[in-house]
Scaffold this motif. Structure first.
Motif, PDB file in Angstrom:
ATOM      1  N   LEU A 197       0.823  -1.207   0.000  1.00  0.00           N
ATOM      2  CA  LEU A 197       0.000   0.000   0.000  1.00  0.00           C
ATOM      3  C   LEU A 197       0.854   1.252   0.000  1.00  0.00           C
ATOM      4  O   LEU A 197       0.606   2.202  -0.763  1.00  0.00           O
ATOM      5  CB  LEU A 197      -0.936  -0.010   1.211  1.00  0.00           C
ATOM      6  CG  LEU A 197      -1.860   1.198   1.383  1.00  0.00           C
ATOM      7  CD1 LEU A 197      -2.830   1.309   0.209  1.00  0.00           C
ATOM      8  CD2 LEU A 197      -2.622   1.104   2.706  1.00  0.00           C
ATOM      9  N   ASP A 198       1.887   1.283   0.842  1.00  0.00           N
ATOM     10  CA  ASP A 198       2.742   2.467   0.928  1.00  0.00           C
ATOM     11  C   ASP A 198       3.543   2.683  -0.358  1.00  0.00           C
ATOM     12  O   ASP A 198       3.781   3.826  -0.768  1.00  0.00           O
ATOM     13  CB  ASP A 198       3.690   2.350   2.119  1.00  0.00           C
ATOM     14  CG  ASP A 198       2.973   2.493   3.453  1.00  0.00           C
ATOM     15  OD1 ASP A 198       1.878   3.069   3.460  1.00  0.00           O
ATOM     16  OD2 ASP A 198       3.510   2.011   4.476  1.00  0.00           O
ATOM     17  N   ASN A 199       3.967   1.588  -1.004  1.00  0.00           N
ATOM     18  CA  ASN A 199       4.679   1.716  -2.275  1.00  0.00           C
ATOM     19  C   ASN A 199       3.790   2.344  -3.331  1.00  0.00           C
ATOM     20  O   ASN A 199       4.221   3.230  -4.082  1.00  0.00           O
ATOM     21  CB  ASN A 199       5.172   0.346  -2.758  1.00  0.00           C
ATOM     22  CG  ASN A 199       6.593   0.043  -2.322  1.00  0.00           C
ATOM     23  OD1 ASN A 199       7.550   0.424  -2.979  1.00  0.00           O
ATOM     24  ND2 ASN A 199       6.721  -0.632  -1.193  1.00  0.00           N
ATOM     25  N   LEU A 200       2.544   1.928  -3.381  1.00  0.00           N
ATOM     26  CA  LEU A 200       1.629   2.478  -4.374  1.00  0.00           C
ATOM     27  C   LEU A 200       1.270   3.927  -4.054  1.00  0.00           C
ATOM     28  O   LEU A 200       1.175   4.772  -4.958  1.00  0.00           O
ATOM     29  CB  LEU A 200       0.363   1.626  -4.468  1.00  0.00           C
ATOM     30  CG  LEU A 200       0.392   0.490  -5.508  1.00  0.00           C
ATOM     31  CD1 LEU A 200       1.552  -0.472  -5.265  1.00  0.00           C
ATOM     32  CD2 LEU A 200      -0.925  -0.265  -5.527  1.00  0.00           C
ATOM     33  N   MET A 201       1.098   4.237  -2.762  1.00  0.00           N
ATOM     34  CA  MET A 201       0.805   5.613  -2.372  1.00  0.00           C
ATOM     35  C   MET A 201       1.979   6.533  -2.707  1.00  0.00           C
ATOM     36  O   MET A 201       1.783   7.690  -3.107  1.00  0.00           O
ATOM     37  CB  MET A 201       0.473   5.681  -0.884  1.00  0.00           C
ATOM     38  CG  MET A 201      -0.922   5.220  -0.519  1.00  0.00           C
ATOM     39  SD  MET A 201      -2.234   6.270  -1.230  1.00  0.00           S
ATOM     40  CE  MET A 201      -1.985   7.794  -0.299  1.00  0.00           C
ATOM     41  N   LEU A 216       4.330  -3.270 -11.125  1.00  0.00           N
ATOM     42  CA  LEU A 216       3.365  -2.869 -12.141  1.00  0.00           C
ATOM     43  C   LEU A 216       2.310  -1.951 -11.531  1.00  0.00           C
ATOM     44  O   LEU A 216       1.930  -0.929 -12.127  1.00  0.00           O
ATOM     45  CB  LEU A 216       2.705  -4.106 -12.756  1.00  0.00           C
ATOM     46  CG  LEU A 216       1.571  -3.834 -13.756  1.00  0.00           C
ATOM     47  CD1 LEU A 216       2.068  -3.008 -14.938  1.00  0.00           C
ATOM     48  CD2 LEU A 216       0.960  -5.151 -14.237  1.00  0.00           C
ATOM     49  N   GLY A 217       1.849  -2.293 -10.330  1.00  0.00           N
ATOM     50  CA  GLY A 217       0.866  -1.455  -9.641  1.00  0.00           C
ATOM     51  C   GLY A 217       1.391  -0.068  -9.378  1.00  0.00           C
ATOM     52  O   GLY A 217       0.651   0.929  -9.515  1.00  0.00           O
ATOM     53  N   ARG A 218       2.647   0.026  -8.997  1.00  0.00           N
ATOM     54  CA  ARG A 218       3.227   1.350  -8.733  1.00  0.00           C
ATOM     55  C   ARG A 218       3.276   2.186 -10.007  1.00  0.00           C
ATOM     56  O   ARG A 218       3.018   3.402  -9.982  1.00  0.00           O
ATOM     57  CB  ARG A 218       4.626   1.222  -8.125  1.00  0.00           C
ATOM     58  CG  ARG A 218       5.113   2.527  -7.532  1.00  0.00           C
ATOM     59  CD  ARG A 218       6.399   2.385  -6.789  1.00  0.00           C
ATOM     60  NE  ARG A 218       7.510   2.119  -7.692  1.00  0.00           N
ATOM     61  CZ  ARG A 218       8.789   2.153  -7.320  1.00  0.00           C
ATOM     62  NH1 ARG A 218       9.095   2.407  -6.065  1.00  0.00           N
ATOM     63  NH2 ARG A 218       9.742   1.907  -8.176  1.00  0.00           N
ATOM     64  N   ARG A 226      -8.301   5.919  -2.736  1.00  0.00           N
ATOM     65  CA  ARG A 226      -9.299   5.230  -3.557  1.00  0.00           C
ATOM     66  C   ARG A 226      -8.660   4.715  -4.853  1.00  0.00           C
ATOM     67  O   ARG A 226      -8.911   3.583  -5.273  1.00  0.00           O
ATOM     68  CB  ARG A 226     -10.461   6.168  -3.872  1.00  0.00           C
ATOM     69  CG  ARG A 226     -11.613   5.486  -4.613  1.00  0.00           C
ATOM     70  CD  ARG A 226     -12.734   6.462  -4.937  1.00  0.00           C
ATOM     71  NE  ARG A 226     -13.303   7.031  -3.722  1.00  0.00           N
ATOM     72  CZ  ARG A 226     -13.284   8.321  -3.418  1.00  0.00           C
ATOM     73  NH1 ARG A 226     -12.707   9.185  -4.252  1.00  0.00           N
ATOM     74  NH2 ARG A 226     -13.817   8.767  -2.304  1.00  0.00           N
ATOM     75  N   VAL A 227      -7.830   5.543  -5.482  1.00  0.00           N
ATOM     76  CA  VAL A 227      -7.140   5.132  -6.708  1.00  0.00           C
ATOM     77  C   VAL A 227      -6.251   3.925  -6.442  1.00  0.00           C
ATOM     78  O   VAL A 227      -6.246   2.947  -7.207  1.00  0.00           O
ATOM     79  CB  VAL A 227      -6.299   6.294  -7.282  1.00  0.00           C
ATOM     80  CG1 VAL A 227      -5.418   5.803  -8.434  1.00  0.00           C
ATOM     81  CG2 VAL A 227      -7.201   7.420  -7.760  1.00  0.00           C
ATOM     82  N   VAL A 228      -5.500   3.975  -5.348  1.00  0.00           N
ATOM     83  CA  VAL A 228      -4.591   2.882  -5.007  1.00  0.00           C
ATOM     84  C   VAL A 228      -5.363   1.601  -4.700  1.00  0.00           C
ATOM     85  O   VAL A 228      -4.975   0.505  -5.125  1.00  0.00           O
ATOM     86  CB  VAL A 228      -3.689   3.294  -3.822  1.00  0.00           C
ATOM     87  CG1 VAL A 228      -2.995   2.083  -3.212  1.00  0.00           C
ATOM     88  CG2 VAL A 228      -2.655   4.325  -4.284  1.00  0.00           C
ATOM     89  N   GLU A 229      -6.459   1.718  -3.977  1.00  0.00           N
ATOM     90  CA  GLU A 229      -7.262   0.524  -3.657  1.00  0.00           C
ATOM     91  C   GLU A 229      -7.850  -0.091  -4.920  1.00  0.00           C
ATOM     92  O   GLU A 229      -7.965  -1.321  -5.027  1.00  0.00           O
ATOM     93  CB  GLU A 229      -8.367   0.872  -2.657  1.00  0.00           C
ATOM     94  CG  GLU A 229      -7.885   1.241  -1.259  1.00  0.00           C
ATOM     95  CD  GLU A 229      -7.217   0.082  -0.523  1.00  0.00           C
ATOM     96  OE1 GLU A 229      -7.337  -1.081  -0.969  1.00  0.00           O
ATOM     97  OE2 GLU A 229      -6.560   0.345   0.508  1.00  0.00           O
ATOM     98  N   GLU A 230      -8.211   0.732  -5.889  1.00  0.00           N
ATOM     99  CA  GLU A 230      -8.710   0.207  -7.158  1.00  0.00           C
ATOM    100  C   GLU A 230      -7.624  -0.587  -7.878  1.00  0.00           C
ATOM    101  O   GLU A 230      -7.898  -1.636  -8.477  1.00  0.00           O
ATOM    102  CB  GLU A 230      -9.203   1.352  -8.044  1.00  0.00           C
ATOM    103  CG  GLU A 230     -10.516   1.969  -7.578  1.00  0.00           C
ATOM    104  CD  GLU A 230     -10.890   3.198  -8.383  1.00  0.00           C
ATOM    105  OE1 GLU A 230     -10.091   3.598  -9.263  1.00  0.00           O
ATOM    106  OE2 GLU A 230     -11.971   3.769  -8.126  1.00  0.00           O
TER     107      GLU A 230
END
Length: 262
Positions: free
Chosen positions: A104-108, A170-172, A138-142
């Protein structure tokens, strides 16, 4: 029916390191909304080309034009830190994540280019900053749902298996909301099941999000299955460009890259 416009144009790009030519007068274009694969033997210049597009390398000559809303921009003249803000994101051959942080933190962390509120504004206008924080989460959770990584959302990335770390990377990249996504061997080192999952996610990114993709990949079966067009490099020179069927039967490609298979 009119052909899609070009999103990216690589024009006569050359790059050298200490007198060794990594890219020699390479030109090609990427149409908006397509998957373009770049293939070639090891040392052909594939990653060097992605590094020029993303601003990590500056070509010795040539231009790389990105078609923006207000006209084309030459990426070779734009500071590296500004290129992501133009809608370009990438993954790397060697995974580049914050290994001590959670998924989660990486994506944020990747959302930073979309953050409008400074730390001072966050203190003065808490409500506005809070709304922005909610939007980014919300964007990250999607993305977490999209990539089916809910079960590792709070896991420390450095402790994850290799295949899942590639998915987080890939998510990041997706968290940047790119218009152009550069994938440098996204399936390297994966087993068959992991490759199938990654191929599915890449196709979904392309079809559901409308993202234009440049893909470097050694798995020729996968390249031929998912690419719209293919560019072939050999010793830094473009030797072929065309559809997967055209490339599969191209004599120069067979000689340089597919010789053993042929």
């Amino acid at each position: 029916m009119a052909e899609p416009e070009n999103l990216l144009e690589v024009q006569d790009v050359s790059l050298s390191f200490g007198g060794n030519l990594a890219l020699n007068d390479v030109s090609f274009h990427v149409r908006r909304g397509e998957i373009l694969a770049i293939i070639g033997p090891n040392g052909a210049g594939k990653t060097s080309m992605l590094n020029c597009i993303s601003g990590f390398y500056r070509p010795d000559q040539g231009r790389i034009l990105l078609q923006g809303r207000d006209g084309p921009k030459d990426l070779t003249r734009i500071p590296t830190h500004r290129i992501a803000g133009l809608g370009i994101a990438r993954t790397f051959q060697n995974i580049a994540l914050y290994t001590g942080l959670s998924t989660l933190d990486n994506l944020m962390a990747a959302r930073h280019i979309h953050m409008r509120q400074s730390s001072l504004a966050s203190a003065l206008y808490w409500g506005r900053a809070q709304r922005e924080e909610v939007h980014h989460r919300r964007v990250v959770e999607e993305i977490i749902d999209f990539l089916e990584i809910q079960h590792i959302r709070k896991a420390v990335v450095g402790a994850l298996p290799y295949g899942l770390r590639k998915r987080v990377e890939l998510g990041r990249a997706l968290a940047l909301e790119p218009e152009l996504l550069l994938l440098d061997e996204p399936m390297a080192g994966m087993n068959v099941e992991e490759k199938e999952d990654m191929a599915r996610f890449i196709l979904d990114v392309h079809e559901l999000r409308g993202t234009t993709i440049i893909l470097i990949e050694h798995d020729m079966g996968l390249v031929m299955d998912i690419s719209d067009r293919v560019v072939v490099l050999d010793f830094g020179v473009k030797i072929a460009e065309g559809t997967p069927d055209e490339i599969r039967d191209h004599p120069e490609v067979i000689r340089a890259y597919l010789g053993q298979t042929a």
